[in-house]
Design a protein around this motif. Structure first.
Motif, PDB file in Angstrom:
ATOM      1  N   ALA A   1       5.617  -7.870   4.171  1.00  0.00           N
ATOM      2  CA  ALA A   1       5.134  -9.405   4.358  1.00  0.00           C
ATOM      3  C   ALA A   1       5.552  -9.911   3.093  1.00  0.00           C
TER       4      ALA A   1
ATOM      5  N   GLU B   1       3.599  -6.468  -7.240  1.00  0.00           N
ATOM      6  CA  GLU B   1       3.053  -5.388  -6.296  1.00  0.00           C
ATOM      7  C   GLU B   1       2.427  -4.230  -7.235  1.00  0.00           C
ATOM      8  N   ALA B   2       1.117  -3.746  -6.905  1.00  0.00           N
ATOM      9  CA  ALA B   2       0.241  -2.981  -7.490  1.00  0.00           C
ATOM     10  C   ALA B   2       0.754  -1.412  -7.661  1.00  0.00           C
TER      11      ALA B   2
ATOM     12  N   ASN C   1       3.183   0.164   3.698  1.00  0.00           N
ATOM     13  CA  ASN C   1       3.155   0.948   4.865  1.00  0.00           C
ATOM     14  C   ASN C   1       4.347   1.623   5.336  1.00  0.00           C
TER      15      ASN C   1
ATOM     16  N   PRO D   1       4.866   2.855   9.955  1.00  0.00           N
ATOM     17  CA  PRO D   1       5.560   2.247  11.245  1.00  0.00           C
ATOM     18  C   PRO D   1       6.890   3.009  11.627  1.00  0.00           C
ATOM     19  N   ASN D   2       7.003   3.003  12.979  1.00  0.00           N
ATOM     20  CA  ASN D   2       8.186   3.746  13.363  1.00  0.00           C
ATOM     21  C   ASN D   2       9.351   2.698  13.541  1.00  0.00           C
ATOM     22  N   GLY D   3       9.110   1.549  13.797  1.00  0.00           N
ATOM     23  CA  GLY D   3      10.027   0.454  14.143  1.00  0.00           C
ATOM     24  C   GLY D   3       9.237  -0.848  14.464  1.00  0.00           C
TER      25      GLY D   3
ATOM     26  N   VAL E   1      -2.845  -7.017  -9.323  1.00  0.00           N
ATOM     27  CA  VAL E   1      -3.554  -8.189  -9.659  1.00  0.00           C
ATOM     28  C   VAL E   1      -4.930  -8.067  -9.696  1.00  0.00           C
TER      29      VAL E   1
ATOM     30  N   MET F   1      -9.818 -10.176  -5.242  1.00  0.00           N
ATOM     31  CA  MET F   1      -9.187 -11.284  -6.167  1.00  0.00           C
ATOM     32  C   MET F   1      -9.941 -12.535  -6.071  1.00  0.00           C
TER      33      MET F   1
ATOM     34  N   ASN G   1      -0.670  -8.514   7.438  1.00  0.00           N
ATOM     35  CA  ASN G   1      -1.107  -8.013   8.628  1.00  0.00           C
ATOM     36  C   ASN G   1      -2.689  -8.002   9.045  1.00  0.00           C
TER      37      ASN G   1
ATOM     38  N   ILE H   1      -0.929  -7.728  13.615  1.00  0.00           N
ATOM     39  CA  ILE H   1      -0.745  -6.468  13.090  1.00  0.00           C
ATOM     40  C   ILE H   1       0.550  -5.727  12.687  1.00  0.00           C
ATOM     41  N   ALA H   2       1.768  -6.477  13.503  1.00  0.00           N
ATOM     42  CA  ALA H   2       2.597  -5.758  13.343  1.00  0.00           C
ATOM     43  C   ALA H   2       3.884  -6.204  12.294  1.00  0.00           C
ATOM     44  N   VAL H   3       4.803  -5.427  12.147  1.00  0.00           N
ATOM     45  CA  VAL H   3       5.826  -5.935  11.139  1.00  0.00           C
ATOM     46  C   VAL H   3       6.599  -7.296  11.784  1.00  0.00           C
TER      47      VAL H   3
HETATM   48  C1  LIG Z   1       0.353   4.816  10.658  1.00  0.00           C
HETATM   49  C2  LIG Z   1       1.010   3.224  10.982  1.00  0.00           C
HETATM   50  C3  LIG Z   1       1.620   3.141  12.141  1.00  0.00           C
HETATM   51  C4  LIG Z   1       2.128   1.815  12.479  1.00  0.00           C
HETATM   52  N1  LIG Z   1       3.226   1.621  13.447  1.00  0.00           N
HETATM   53  C5  LIG Z   1       3.803   0.263  13.376  1.00  0.00           C
HETATM   54  C6  LIG Z   1       4.988   0.267  14.405  1.00  0.00           C
HETATM   55  O1  LIG Z   1       5.486   1.027  14.958  1.00  0.00           O
HETATM   56  N2  LIG Z   1       5.181  -1.127  14.423  1.00  0.00           N
HETATM   57  C7  LIG Z   1       4.840  -2.200  13.749  1.00  0.00           C
HETATM   58  O2  LIG Z   1       5.296  -3.218  14.040  1.00  0.00           O
HETATM   59  N3  LIG Z   1       3.775  -1.820  12.969  1.00  0.00           N
HETATM   60  C8  LIG Z   1       3.408  -0.652  12.810  1.00  0.00           C
HETATM   61  N4  LIG Z   1       2.291  -0.608  11.880  1.00  0.00           N
HETATM   62  C9  LIG Z   1       1.666  -1.597  11.009  1.00  0.00           C
HETATM   63  C10 LIG Z   1       2.764  -2.149   9.929  1.00  0.00           C
HETATM   64  O3  LIG Z   1       2.601  -1.021   9.118  1.00  0.00           O
HETATM   65  C11 LIG Z   1       2.277  -3.430   9.314  1.00  0.00           C
HETATM   66  O4  LIG Z   1       2.195  -4.424  10.099  1.00  0.00           O
HETATM   67  C12 LIG Z   1       2.920  -3.824   8.025  1.00  0.00           C
HETATM   68  O5  LIG Z   1       3.655  -2.775   7.466  1.00  0.00           O
HETATM   69  C13 LIG Z   1       2.205  -4.537   6.973  1.00  0.00           C
HETATM   70  O6  LIG Z   1       2.883  -5.138   6.155  1.00  0.00           O
HETATM   71  P1  LIG Z   1       2.015  -5.834   4.795  1.00  0.00           P
HETATM   72  O7  LIG Z   1       3.116  -6.278   4.011  1.00  0.00           O
HETATM   73  O8  LIG Z   1       1.036  -6.904   5.560  1.00  0.00           O
HETATM   74  O9  LIG Z   1       0.958  -4.902   4.063  1.00  0.00           O
HETATM   75  P2  LIG Z   1       1.071  -3.344   3.398  1.00  0.00           P
HETATM   76  O10 LIG Z   1       2.280  -2.614   4.019  1.00  0.00           O
HETATM   77  O11 LIG Z   1      -0.134  -2.854   3.340  1.00  0.00           O
HETATM   78  O12 LIG Z   1       1.514  -3.995   1.954  1.00  0.00           O
HETATM   79  C14 LIG Z   1       0.638  -4.488   1.221  1.00  0.00           C
HETATM   80  C15 LIG Z   1       1.019  -4.225  -0.331  1.00  0.00           C
HETATM   81  O13 LIG Z   1      -0.017  -4.878  -1.139  1.00  0.00           O
HETATM   82  C16 LIG Z   1      -0.259  -4.049  -2.249  1.00  0.00           C
HETATM   83  N5  LIG Z   1      -1.254  -4.475  -2.904  1.00  0.00           N
HETATM   84  C17 LIG Z   1      -2.588  -4.118  -2.585  1.00  0.00           C
HETATM   85  N6  LIG Z   1      -3.501  -4.496  -3.453  1.00  0.00           N
HETATM   86  C18 LIG Z   1      -2.608  -5.103  -4.495  1.00  0.00           C
HETATM   87  C19 LIG Z   1      -3.082  -5.709  -5.733  1.00  0.00           C
HETATM   88  N7  LIG Z   1      -4.293  -5.840  -6.337  1.00  0.00           N
HETATM   89  N8  LIG Z   1      -1.941  -6.221  -6.433  1.00  0.00           N
HETATM   90  C20 LIG Z   1      -0.832  -6.240  -5.998  1.00  0.00           C
HETATM   91  N9  LIG Z   1      -0.350  -5.678  -4.936  1.00  0.00           N
HETATM   92  C21 LIG Z   1      -1.520  -5.030  -4.228  1.00  0.00           C
HETATM   93  C22 LIG Z   1      -0.135  -2.722  -1.589  1.00  0.00           C
HETATM   94  O14 LIG Z   1       0.254  -1.815  -2.799  1.00  0.00           O
HETATM   95  C23 LIG Z   1       0.939  -2.774  -0.653  1.00  0.00           C
HETATM   96  O15 LIG Z   1       2.248  -2.476  -1.263  1.00  0.00           O
HETATM   97  C24 LIG Z   1       1.745   0.641  11.490  1.00  0.00           C
HETATM   98  C25 LIG Z   1       0.877   1.117  10.313  1.00  0.00           C
HETATM   99  C26 LIG Z   1       0.346   2.284  10.179  1.00  0.00           C
HETATM  100  C27 LIG Z   1      -0.536   2.370   9.076  1.00  0.00           C
END
Ligand SMILES: Cc1cc2nc3c(=O)[nH]c(=O)nc-3n(C[C@H](O)[C@H](O)[C@H](O)COP(=O)(O)OP(=O)(O)OC[C@H]3O[C@@H](n4cnc5c(N)ncnc54)[C@H](O)[C@@H]3O)c2cc1C
Length: 465
Positions: A13, A38-39, A46, A61-63, A249, A287, A438, A443-445
């Motif tokens: 995201a 990024e922390a 994920n 995630p797988n895709g 942060v 935060m 998400n 919730i998805a990519v």
């Molecule tokens: C096991 C599993 C399987 C999944 N399978 C699928 C799938 O097949 N298809 C699909 O579409 N989605 C899937 N998902 C969901 C998918 O992983 C998420 O939609 C997506 O990765 C979320 O991205 P994001 O950037 O919102 O959050 P995140 O990936 O959680 O990234 C958030 C980032 O914020 C950082 N952060 C946290 N606190 C701080 C701070 N204080 N300061 C700076 N940075 C910070 C973290 O280190 C992290 O890198 C799955 C999730 C899981 C757990």
């Protein structure tokens, strides 16, 4: 001087929002500069691909499904199209574990009637969907209550329960329908019935099916030959030195017309003109706590479910049989603890070395939060036990890898719409502050990628005003 925006969180995201903001680098009059904080010591959140002993294992995630244009478009813009890998055609075959056997999930009405997936009474009840009771009042309804009302309690438990396990690792009785399956909610609102809505959609498509179902339009699960982390590598490259790793942060404060002050865990604070909180809601809560406790409370009330991912590699020759297909989901109450198992090397050939098979079991979720307390060896034992029961595979795997997600999947529980409303109202009090990722609207990519251009655009408009 260009205006600076801090994007907090370097998951898909945050990286995508930062990338979209780069497109405004020369935006008149002064341009916009994004920094992505990024922390941890790596980007991707994920999304992470682990390669070992010839196996390619996804950490999370797988895709993504290829039916949301924003993600394929991003892949093209990043120049990654040549590396794409679509799920093998056998991925269309899916199973549900029910009453002691893997049962193929039917794709058509005829197959459904012949399948043993529901009892004859359960099937009859499901067919009565167009005559189901109307939605009671305007309040929140859980996914289970909605499904039981429309298609009967057995189908709610088995079919919808399995789907909720597979997508949300959630409790079907606690998740809010409107937040988790907004298309199903809209189908009932607009057509009074899910069947009628599907028929109407078919008609407008001149009889052509687009593989759509009540959970939303289908799509092909898509990744990259080297694994899903390819997307992250593309975004990291495109963001260049805008990305700052090892930069947790701590807090942000609103300085009114002077923008925001971002307090880091170490080092001097950053003064910026805009902020996108693209980290999980539980991190954002901390935060904003001092700046806006009401917003913090609403963010803190968005829970997440833990999930362990257990990869097991086998010598194909040692297996009596390995069915074709995507894998299976296990509704609760069927005597197995795993939520399901992906037949990863069937879905994406090449994920296991030649002559070997990679299975990926998931365990945990909102109804089994204790899994995080179990040691890896126990998780593997549980997965092997359930794979033996469901698939008859009793031989020992030659390869094992366990990944843990203590806060795996955000849970849009009853009250989520109210939380979103409060967060939106509070954000309006802090112009230039936005949220993404998400935890909120999907919730998805695909959701994370799809919302990014709009967030970038909204911030740029704010900076111009
Ligand atoms: C096991 C599993 C399987 C999944 N399978 C699928 C799938 O097949 N298809 C699909 O579409 N989605 C899937 N998902 C969901 C998918 O992983 C998420 O939609 C997506 O990765 C979320 O991205 P994001 O950037 O919102 O959050 P995140 O990936 O959680 O990234 C958030 C980032 O914020 C950082 N952060 C946290 N606190 C701080 C701070 N204080 N300061 C700076 N940075 C910070 C973290 O280190 C992290 O890198 C799955 C999730 C899981 C757990």
């Amino acid at each position: 001087m260009p205006k600076t925006v801090a994007v907090i969180g370097g998951g898909v995201a945050g990286l995508t929002v930062a990338y979209e903001l780069q497109q405004y680098a020369r935006h008149p009059p002064d341009g916009v500069r994004a920094i992505c904080l990024e922390a941890s010591d790596r980007a991707g959140g994920n999304i992470r691909t682990h390669k070992e002993a010839g196996y390619t294992c996804e950490w999370g995630p797988n895709g993504y499904l290829d039916n949301v244009p924003a993600t394929p478009a991003l892949v093209r813009r990043l120049g990654l199209s040549e590396l794409l890998q679509q799920a093998d055609e056998q991925a269309a075959i899916r199973y549900i574990y029910r009453a002691g056997a893997l049962r193929e999930a039917p794709t058509g009405a005829g197959a459904f009637l012949k399948s043993g997936i529901l009892s004859p009474l359960g099937k009859l009840r499901l067919l009565g969907e167009p005559f189901a009771r109307k939605r009671p009042g305007s309040g929140d309804e859980s996914v289970y209550d909605f499904a039981a009302r429309r298609i009967g309690s057995e189908a709610a438990e088995v079919l919808v329960g399995a789907m909720v396990n597979g997508v949300y690792a959630g409790n079907v009785r606690e998740l809010c329908l409107k937040s988790t399956f907004p298309k199903m909610y809209a189908m009932e609102t607009d057509h009074g019935s899910l069947f009628k809505a599907m028929l109407a959609k078919k008609k407008t498509k001149s009889g052509k099916s687009d593989n759509a179902g009540p959970a939303g339009p289908g799509g092909v699960l898509t990744s990259f030959r080297p694994g899903l982390e390819t997307l992250i590598q593309g975004l990291v490259k495109a963001n260049g030195n805008a990305l700052r790793l090892n930069t947790p942060v701590q807090a942000i404060s609103d300085m009114g017309s002077r923008g925001f002050r971002v307090l880091l865990e170490s080092g001097p604070p950053l003064d910026v003109q805009g902020v996108v909180l693209a980290c999980p809601a539980r991190a954002a809560e901390a935060m904003v706590r001092e700046m806006d406790p009401v917003m913090a409370d609403a963010m803190g009330a968005i829970p997440s479910s833990p999930l362990a991912v257990i990869h097991l590699g086998y010598n194909q020759a040692a297996l009596d049989s390995m069915p074709r297909g995507f894998g299976f989901l296990a509704p609760r109450g069927q005597g197995v603890r795993i939520l399901g198992c992906l037949w990863s090397s069937n879905i994406f050939p090449g994920r296991a070395p030649k002559g070997k098979v990679l299975l990926t079991a998931m365990i945990g979720g909102a109804e089994d939060t204790g899994v995080m307390d179990l040691p890896d060896a126990k998780l593997v034992e549980l997965a092997r036990h359930d794979i033996q029961i469901t698939m008859g595979i009793g031989v020992a795997p030659e390869f094992v890898k366990v990944f843990r997600h203590a806060h795996g999947i955000p849970q849009y529980t009853l009250g989520h719409q109210d939380r979103l409303r409060i967060i939106k109202e509070r954000l309006e009090k802090h112009p230039g502050l936005l949220v993404g990722g998400n935890s909120y609207g999907g919730i998805a990519v695909n959701h994370c990628v799809e919302e990014a251009p709009g967030l970038a655009d909204e911030l740029v408009r704010h900076l111009e005003s």
